[in-house]
Design an enzyme around this catalytic site. Structure first.
Site, PDB file in Angstrom:
ATOM      1  N   VAL A  11       0.876  -1.167   0.000  1.00  0.00           N
ATOM      2  CA  VAL A  11       0.000   0.000   0.000  1.00  0.00           C
ATOM      3  C   VAL A  11       0.912   1.215   0.000  1.00  0.00           C
ATOM      4  O   VAL A  11       2.066   1.146   0.431  1.00  0.00           O
ATOM      5  CB  VAL A  11      -0.966   0.028   1.211  1.00  0.00           C
ATOM      6  CG1 VAL A  11      -2.028  -1.048   1.086  1.00  0.00           C
ATOM      7  CG2 VAL A  11      -0.221  -0.096   2.521  1.00  0.00           C
ATOM      8  N   SER A  12       0.406   2.334  -0.491  1.00  0.00           N
ATOM      9  CA  SER A  12       1.265   3.512  -0.674  1.00  0.00           C
ATOM     10  C   SER A  12       1.528   4.293   0.609  1.00  0.00           C
ATOM     11  O   SER A  12       2.574   4.903   0.759  1.00  0.00           O
ATOM     12  CB  SER A  12       0.642   4.452  -1.702  1.00  0.00           C
ATOM     13  OG  SER A  12       0.583   3.806  -2.948  1.00  0.00           O
ATOM     14  N   THR A  13       0.569   4.288   1.528  1.00  0.00           N
ATOM     15  CA  THR A  13       0.737   5.064   2.760  1.00  0.00           C
ATOM     16  C   THR A  13       0.392   4.210   3.971  1.00  0.00           C
ATOM     17  O   THR A  13      -0.281   3.186   3.854  1.00  0.00           O
ATOM     18  CB  THR A  13      -0.176   6.307   2.767  1.00  0.00           C
ATOM     19  OG1 THR A  13      -1.539   5.870   2.821  1.00  0.00           O
ATOM     20  CG2 THR A  13       0.045   7.178   1.543  1.00  0.00           C
TER      21      THR A  13
END
Length: 194
Positions: A11-13
């Site tokens: 996931v990006s964050t």
């Protein structure tokens, strides 16, 4: 040789949840100890968990991802990663896009991706070349801005050519670098010939 299936989950964050991806891997029977999770932007392929996974896999192993966007940011990155895997004899499966390099249709899909990426690169280079040609046709200078010689440039060149000053002194007096000095000197000569 011990053949294993591994998973990469990203996931990006830190605020985003990866439960859905873990569930997909659990349904594939991939144990948690063979899942490499990461909470990091996919802006490039230099991600610690991804690098660790690439170092871990061996010939005959398979990497599964929930979707291509979790594994690579764009087609170029995807193809580069899959090329590394192929060189190691490792297969690749993306669940969402139904890409599976263990079967002919999966390899065919990646071949299409590679062709599209090559077409994109060629179109970009063509547009770039056309833009440069159009700019040149309009007399526009491309690249760094040209450094103009000082007002006394012709006099400094004359003094240097006659041996009155050294080349280093000529550079100091004009404030130009060696290559720029020679280029402006050539332009000066060409302008006198016209």
């Amino acid at each position: 040789m011990n053949i294993n299936t591994y998973a990469y989950v990203r996931v990006s964050t830190k605020d985003q949840q990866d439960h859905r991806q873990f569930l997909a891997m659990e349904q594939r029977g991939i144990p948690n100890e063979r899942i490499f999770p990461e909470k990091l932007s996919g802006k490039n392929t230099k991600r610690p968990a991804l690098q660790s996974l690439l170092d871990t896999v061996q010939k005959g192993d398979t990497i599964v991802v929930e979707s291509i966007s979790r594994f690579a940011r764009n087609t170029k990155d995807l193809l580069g990663l899959v090329e590394k895997l192929t060189a190691k004899g490792v297969e690749f499966i993306s669940l969402k896009e139904y890409i599976d390099t263990t079967i002919p249709t999966g390899r065919f899909t990646l071949t299409i991706f590679a062709a599209i990426a090559e077409l994109e690169r060629e179109c970009t280079l063509l547009r770039q070349a056309e833009g440069i040609a159009a700019a040149k046709a309009q007399g526009k200078h491309l690249g760094r801005p040209l450094k103009k010689p000082p007002e006394n440039f012709a006099e400094v060149v004359k003094n240097w050519e006659r041996g009155k000053i050294s080349f280093d002194e000529a550079l100091k007096l004009t404030g130009l670098k060696r290559a720029t000095f020679y280029n402006r000197r050539r332009e000066l000569r060409n302008s006198k010939k016209k």
